[in-house]
Every structure is written in C-alpha cells, then in structure tokens.
Design a protein around this motif. Structure first.
Motif, PDB file in Angstrom:
ATOM      1  N   ARG A 103       0.835  -1.200   0.000  1.00  0.00           N
ATOM      2  CA  ARG A 103       0.000   0.000   0.000  1.00  0.00           C
ATOM      3  C   ARG A 103       0.868   1.248   0.000  1.00  0.00           C
ATOM      4  O   ARG A 103       1.757   1.414   0.827  1.00  0.00           O
ATOM      5  CB  ARG A 103      -0.910   0.010   1.228  1.00  0.00           C
ATOM      6  N   LYS A 104       0.601   2.144  -0.939  1.00  0.00           N
ATOM      7  CA  LYS A 104       1.343   3.386  -1.031  1.00  0.00           C
ATOM      8  C   LYS A 104       0.778   4.400  -0.040  1.00  0.00           C
ATOM      9  O   LYS A 104      -0.432   4.572   0.064  1.00  0.00           O
ATOM     10  CB  LYS A 104       1.271   3.949  -2.454  1.00  0.00           C
ATOM     11  N   LEU A 105       1.667   5.046   0.677  1.00  0.00           N
ATOM     12  CA  LEU A 105       1.211   6.072   1.599  1.00  0.00           C
ATOM     13  C   LEU A 105       0.763   7.302   0.823  1.00  0.00           C
ATOM     14  O   LEU A 105       1.407   7.688  -0.155  1.00  0.00           O
ATOM     15  CB  LEU A 105       2.341   6.459   2.559  1.00  0.00           C
ATOM     16  N   PRO A 106      -0.330   7.916   1.217  1.00  0.00           N
ATOM     17  CA  PRO A 106      -0.792   9.120   0.522  1.00  0.00           C
ATOM     18  C   PRO A 106       0.220  10.247   0.667  1.00  0.00           C
ATOM     19  O   PRO A 106       0.970  10.310   1.635  1.00  0.00           O
ATOM     20  CB  PRO A 106      -2.114   9.455   1.215  1.00  0.00           C
ATOM     21  N   TYR A 107       0.200  11.128  -0.293  1.00  0.00           N
ATOM     22  CA  TYR A 107       1.173  12.212  -0.334  1.00  0.00           C
ATOM     23  C   TYR A 107       0.771  13.328   0.633  1.00  0.00           C
ATOM     24  O   TYR A 107      -0.370  13.781   0.629  1.00  0.00           O
ATOM     25  CB  TYR A 107       1.261  12.779  -1.753  1.00  0.00           C
ATOM     26  N   MET A 226     -10.304  17.964 -12.535  1.00  0.00           N
ATOM     27  CA  MET A 226     -10.166  19.325 -12.032  1.00  0.00           C
ATOM     28  C   MET A 226      -8.999  19.411 -11.052  1.00  0.00           C
ATOM     29  O   MET A 226      -8.197  20.356 -11.081  1.00  0.00           O
ATOM     30  CB  MET A 226     -11.465  19.761 -11.355  1.00  0.00           C
ATOM     31  N   PHE A 227      -8.891  18.411 -10.183  1.00  0.00           N
ATOM     32  CA  PHE A 227      -7.800  18.385  -9.207  1.00  0.00           C
ATOM     33  C   PHE A 227      -6.452  18.296  -9.901  1.00  0.00           C
ATOM     34  O   PHE A 227      -5.513  19.039  -9.573  1.00  0.00           O
ATOM     35  CB  PHE A 227      -7.983  17.187  -8.263  1.00  0.00           C
ATOM     36  N   HIS A 228      -6.324  17.387 -10.861  1.00  0.00           N
ATOM     37  CA  HIS A 228      -5.056  17.222 -11.576  1.00  0.00           C
ATOM     38  C   HIS A 228      -4.676  18.485 -12.343  1.00  0.00           C
ATOM     39  O   HIS A 228      -3.491  18.826 -12.434  1.00  0.00           O
ATOM     40  CB  HIS A 228      -5.136  16.027 -12.530  1.00  0.00           C
ATOM     41  N   ARG A 229      -5.674  19.175 -12.883  1.00  0.00           N
ATOM     42  CA  ARG A 229      -5.397  20.423 -13.602  1.00  0.00           C
ATOM     43  C   ARG A 229      -4.825  21.466 -12.637  1.00  0.00           C
ATOM     44  O   ARG A 229      -3.840  22.153 -12.957  1.00  0.00           O
ATOM     45  CB  ARG A 229      -6.683  20.931 -14.247  1.00  0.00           C
ATOM     46  N   CYS A 230      -5.415  21.582 -11.469  1.00  0.00           N
ATOM     47  CA  CYS A 230      -4.921  22.530 -10.472  1.00  0.00           C
ATOM     48  C   CYS A 230      -3.533  22.143  -9.979  1.00  0.00           C
ATOM     49  O   CYS A 230      -2.660  23.004  -9.792  1.00  0.00           O
ATOM     50  CB  CYS A 230      -5.889  22.610  -9.284  1.00  0.00           C
ATOM     51  N   TRP A 231      -3.335  20.850  -9.779  1.00  0.00           N
ATOM     52  CA  TRP A 231      -2.036  20.355  -9.305  1.00  0.00           C
ATOM     53  C   TRP A 231      -0.944  20.676 -10.324  1.00  0.00           C
ATOM     54  O   TRP A 231       0.162  21.109  -9.962  1.00  0.00           O
ATOM     55  CB  TRP A 231      -2.113  18.851  -9.070  1.00  0.00           C
ATOM     56  N   SER A 232      -1.254  20.500 -11.588  1.00  0.00           N
ATOM     57  CA  SER A 232      -0.298  20.794 -12.655  1.00  0.00           C
ATOM     58  C   SER A 232      -0.040  22.291 -12.773  1.00  0.00           C
ATOM     59  O   SER A 232       1.110  22.733 -12.908  1.00  0.00           O
ATOM     60  CB  SER A 232      -0.817  20.240 -13.986  1.00  0.00           C
ATOM     61  N   LEU A 233      -1.101  23.105 -12.718  1.00  0.00           N
ATOM     62  CA  LEU A 233      -0.952  24.552 -12.792  1.00  0.00           C
ATOM     63  C   LEU A 233      -0.127  25.090 -11.624  1.00  0.00           C
ATOM     64  O   LEU A 233       0.551  26.119 -11.752  1.00  0.00           O
ATOM     65  CB  LEU A 233      -2.329  25.224 -12.802  1.00  0.00           C
ATOM     66  N   ALA A 234      -0.187  24.389 -10.493  1.00  0.00           N
ATOM     67  CA  ALA A 234       0.556  24.818  -9.312  1.00  0.00           C
ATOM     68  C   ALA A 234       2.043  24.547  -9.435  1.00  0.00           C
ATOM     69  O   ALA A 234       2.844  25.087  -8.665  1.00  0.00           O
ATOM     70  CB  ALA A 234       0.003  24.121  -8.066  1.00  0.00           C
ATOM     71  N   GLY A 235       2.425  23.695 -10.391  1.00  0.00           N
ATOM     72  CA  GLY A 235       3.829  23.336 -10.532  1.00  0.00           C
ATOM     73  C   GLY A 235       4.293  22.358  -9.475  1.00  0.00           C
ATOM     74  O   GLY A 235       5.497  22.230  -9.215  1.00  0.00           O
ATOM     75  N   ASN A 236       3.363  21.639  -8.858  1.00  0.00           N
ATOM     76  CA  ASN A 236       3.715  20.641  -7.855  1.00  0.00           C
ATOM     77  C   ASN A 236       4.238  19.378  -8.519  1.00  0.00           C
ATOM     78  O   ASN A 236       4.010  19.161  -9.709  1.00  0.00           O
ATOM     79  CB  ASN A 236       2.505  20.332  -6.972  1.00  0.00           C
ATOM     80  N   PRO A 237       4.947  18.521  -7.774  1.00  0.00           N
ATOM     81  CA  PRO A 237       5.552  17.314  -8.363  1.00  0.00           C
ATOM     82  C   PRO A 237       4.548  16.464  -9.134  1.00  0.00           C
ATOM     83  O   PRO A 237       3.452  16.202  -8.646  1.00  0.00           O
ATOM     84  CB  PRO A 237       6.078  16.560  -7.132  1.00  0.00           C
ATOM     85  N   GLU A 238       4.940  16.039 -10.327  1.00  0.00           N
ATOM     86  CA  GLU A 238       4.039  15.285 -11.201  1.00  0.00           C
ATOM     87  C   GLU A 238       4.183  13.774 -11.045  1.00  0.00           C
ATOM     88  O   GLU A 238       3.297  13.027 -11.414  1.00  0.00           O
ATOM     89  CB  GLU A 238       4.294  15.669 -12.669  1.00  0.00           C
ATOM     90  N   ASN A 239       5.298  13.309 -10.537  1.00  0.00           N
ATOM     91  CA  ASN A 239       5.561  11.869 -10.486  1.00  0.00           C
ATOM     92  C   ASN A 239       5.137  11.248  -9.158  1.00  0.00           C
ATOM     93  O   ASN A 239       5.848  10.462  -8.554  1.00  0.00           O
ATOM     94  CB  ASN A 239       7.060  11.603 -10.722  1.00  0.00           C
ATOM     95  N   ILE A 240       3.941  11.620  -8.700  1.00  0.00           N
ATOM     96  CA  ILE A 240       3.433  11.126  -7.419  1.00  0.00           C
ATOM     97  C   ILE A 240       2.322  10.117  -7.665  1.00  0.00           C
ATOM     98  O   ILE A 240       1.364  10.400  -8.372  1.00  0.00           O
ATOM     99  CB  ILE A 240       2.896  12.282  -6.563  1.00  0.00           C
ATOM    100  N   GLU A 241       2.471   8.921  -7.080  1.00  0.00           N
ATOM    101  CA  GLU A 241       1.416   7.915  -7.211  1.00  0.00           C
ATOM    102  C   GLU A 241       0.247   8.266  -6.284  1.00  0.00           C
ATOM    103  O   GLU A 241       0.416   8.844  -5.213  1.00  0.00           O
ATOM    104  CB  GLU A 241       1.964   6.536  -6.836  1.00  0.00           C
ATOM    105  N   TYR A 242      -0.943   7.890  -6.713  1.00  0.00           N
ATOM    106  CA  TYR A 242      -2.144   8.074  -5.908  1.00  0.00           C
ATOM    107  C   TYR A 242      -2.369   9.543  -5.528  1.00  0.00           C
ATOM    108  O   TYR A 242      -2.760   9.842  -4.407  1.00  0.00           O
ATOM    109  CB  TYR A 242      -2.104   7.204  -4.652  1.00  0.00           C
ATOM    110  N   CYS A 243      -2.075  10.439  -6.445  1.00  0.00           N
ATOM    111  CA  CYS A 243      -2.315  11.854  -6.205  1.00  0.00           C
ATOM    112  C   CYS A 243      -3.713  12.186  -6.729  1.00  0.00           C
ATOM    113  O   CYS A 243      -3.910  12.434  -7.921  1.00  0.00           O
ATOM    114  CB  CYS A 243      -1.255  12.705  -6.898  1.00  0.00           C
ATOM    115  N   THR A 244      -4.691  12.144  -5.866  1.00  0.00           N
ATOM    116  CA  THR A 244      -6.091  12.345  -6.216  1.00  0.00           C
ATOM    117  C   THR A 244      -6.709  13.312  -5.218  1.00  0.00           C
ATOM    118  O   THR A 244      -6.067  13.688  -4.222  1.00  0.00           O
ATOM    119  CB  THR A 244      -6.862  11.013  -6.164  1.00  0.00           C
ATOM    120  N   PRO A 245      -7.948  13.749  -5.431  1.00  0.00           N
ATOM    121  CA  PRO A 245      -8.581  14.644  -4.450  1.00  0.00           C
ATOM    122  C   PRO A 245      -8.606  14.091  -3.033  1.00  0.00           C
ATOM    123  O   PRO A 245      -8.726  14.853  -2.070  1.00  0.00           O
ATOM    124  CB  PRO A 245     -10.007  14.803  -5.009  1.00  0.00           C
ATOM    125  N   TYR A 246      -8.476  12.766  -2.896  1.00  0.00           N
ATOM    126  CA  TYR A 246      -8.536  12.170  -1.563  1.00  0.00           C
ATOM    127  C   TYR A 246      -7.381  12.626  -0.682  1.00  0.00           C
ATOM    128  O   TYR A 246      -7.475  12.594   0.549  1.00  0.00           O
ATOM    129  CB  TYR A 246      -8.533  10.642  -1.666  1.00  0.00           C
TER     130      TYR A 246
END
Length: 313
Positions: A103-107, A226-246
């Motif tokens: 199980r991957k720990l959430p970011y 929508m979340f992924h779009r905001c995450w990308s626009l923020a310039g936050n790390p892209e190579n994160i597993e399980y990066c979802t609104p949760y």
C-alpha cells in the motif's frame, strides 16, 4: 442509475450496482471501475454478456501494469456474483489471485505546495462549455480540505445540506450510509454563500450545491480531472502515485494532528472528536494517520490507550 454503460454487460452492471445499494452500500461506489470495464468489453468483447475467466484475466492483467487493481477486482467479483445469482455460468474471480502490492502512503503536501495548489484553484481557466467550473475549483477544494471530507461527500452535497445561519454542513448517506453534521469555518461558509449565488444564477433549478452542466452533481471523474489540472498549474511534483482529491482529506487529518501536538493538546482526548468529525467507522481508522506524520510524532507518548480502550476483565 444515471451512469451510461454500452457493452452487453450494461444491464447486469446496473443491476449489480442497484443490488449493492439494497445491501446498504453506496450504489455508485464502483461506478468508475465499471465504466472502464464496460468500455473495455465494448472494444474487445463486443458480443459477450457473461463473465469468463479470459475476459476478466486479460482485462485485469493489462490494467495492473499501470495501477493497483484491488477495487477493480472487488467490483468485477461482485458482477460475477450477481450474474451467478441470475443463473448465469459466470466467473467469480478469486480475490487473492494477484499478490497485493504494498500500500502506497498518501502524499502529504508541504505548506508551499498547499499554498501553490490553492493559488492555482483561484486561477482555474474558464471553460466555455461550463463557465461555472472556474468558480467551483477554488470553493470545492477549500471546503474539502478545511473539513477533511471524502471526495464523494463534497461533490454530492446539496443546497439543503448547508445551514449558513449556524455555519454547518450536513453530510447525508456517506460511507456505510452514515450521516453527520459538521461545523465549518466561517470564512469557508462565506465563500460558499457567494458561490451559491453565482451557481444559482447559472443553474437555478439544480438541487446540487456543486452542479455540472447537466444539473447533476459533479462526477468523480470530473472532480479528479479538475484536481489534476490545479495540481499541474501549481507546478507541484508530477511523479506522485495516488495523487487524487482524496489526499486533501489525508492532509486535513495529518495537519490537524500536527497542530494539536504543537499546541500541546492531549491527543487522547482530542482524537475521538477528529474520528467523529471525519466520519470514521472505527477509531482505528483515525490512528492510521500517525503513520503519515513525522516519526518524532508517531513515537511520542501522546496518548494513554487505557483511557480509550477499556481494560478487559
């Protein structure tokens, strides 16, 4: 059931999800997984309407190359069980066929990543086919983050769930069909009140607080995009597993525990309140968040378990 399925499994998929609803589960909990499976069968097995070992194994094996398939297995197993109940010779795929990946720990976001993310929501690009989206992004994610809501809870809120006078939000029919009423920060409620006026001017007839262009609640897929779009626009790390609104819910819990610790609060007394506020089924679910915070906090003698768990005589 409002979801659209197009393969020859469509009727049984809808029937299975309705059957799950009767048993007390959230009827739409497998919606995303079943839509993917339905599309796969439409493309690769267009003439099949009964689950076979070959259909399930080829689908899950391909899917497993890119992500964990535990939920997909559960969804397809239930579809097989439903077809068997209907008298069909369907495959009930073994739950333990694939070895579970660790199980991957959430970011957990840093303060700077959090700041950049919400700045990106404030600058969400306008969409001509749904101009409300640019107003939805900054409100829906702030509401979720400030209250630790599950994505499905926040996206399906209705207007009647908001009590602006008392500053509360009623979360109805959540996980395991539990209801709860939570207090919300006044600044967030004020923001929601302004958003409500804008949303009602565009979609006056909808009962959902965050409506889409069809006057329904935002879908899980749309919220994730929508979340992924905001995450990308923020310039936050892209190579994160399980990066979802949760992860906004995870970050709410861990940051709350960290803040209480820094303030010297007795976590043994406060954690049960956090458990109820977040709608956890068991106290153990709240304790899980100690695995997500720095090791120095996890090892602190901050909770007397004897006060939480009664002694066995």
């Amino acid at each position: 059931m409002k979801s659209s399925f197009n393969s020859k499994f469509s009727a049984d998929i809808k029937g299975m999800m309705e059957w799950r609803g009767v048993l007390g589960y959230t009827e739409s909990c497998y919606e995303y997984e079943m839509k993917k499976f339905d599309q796969y069968c439409l493309e690769h097995f267009p003439d099949e309407d009964v689950l076979t070992w070959n259909i399930v194994l080829t689908y899950l094996t391909e899917l497993r190359k890119s992500r964990d398939v535990r939920v997909d297995i559960a969804a397809i197993r239930n579809l097989g069980k439903f077809q068997v109940q209907k008298g069909k010779s369907a495959c009930v795929f073994p739950a333990g066929y694939f070895s579970h990946k660790k199980r991957k720990l959430p970011y957990i976001m840093s303060k700077e990543e959090t700041r950049r993310f919400f700045k990106a929501t404030d600058n969400y690009p306008r969409r001509d086919n749904n101009p409300l989206t640019e107003y939805t992004a900054p409100v829906i994610f702030r509401l979720q983050f400030s209250c630790g809501m599950r994505p499905q809870e926040v996206r399906l809120l209705k207007r009647q769930d908001f009590d602006f006078k008392n500053g509360t939000v009623y979360i109805a029919d959540s996980k395991r069909h539990k209801d709860r009423c939570i207090a919300v920060d006044q600044r967030i409620m004020d923001m929601c009140g302004k958003y409500d006026g804008i949303a009602r001017s565009m979609y006056p007839g909808t009962e959902f607080f965050f409506p889409n262009k069809d006057n329904e609640g935002i879908s899980n897929e749309s919220l994730t995009k929508m979340f992924h779009r905001c995450w990308s626009l923020a310039g936050n790390p892209e190579n994160i597993e399980y990066c979802t609104p949760y992860i906004l819910r995870h970050n709410y819990a861990t940051q709350t525990i960290m803040r209480w610790t820094e303030e010297g609060k007795d976590l043994g007394q406060y954690l049960p309140y956090l458990s109820v506020y977040m709608g956890h089924e068991t106290f153990h679910s709240t304790l899980y968040y100690f695995h997500l915070i720095p090791e120095r906090i996890a090892k602190m003698d901050c909770m007397n378990m004897a006060e939480v768990i009664p002694e066995v005589e």
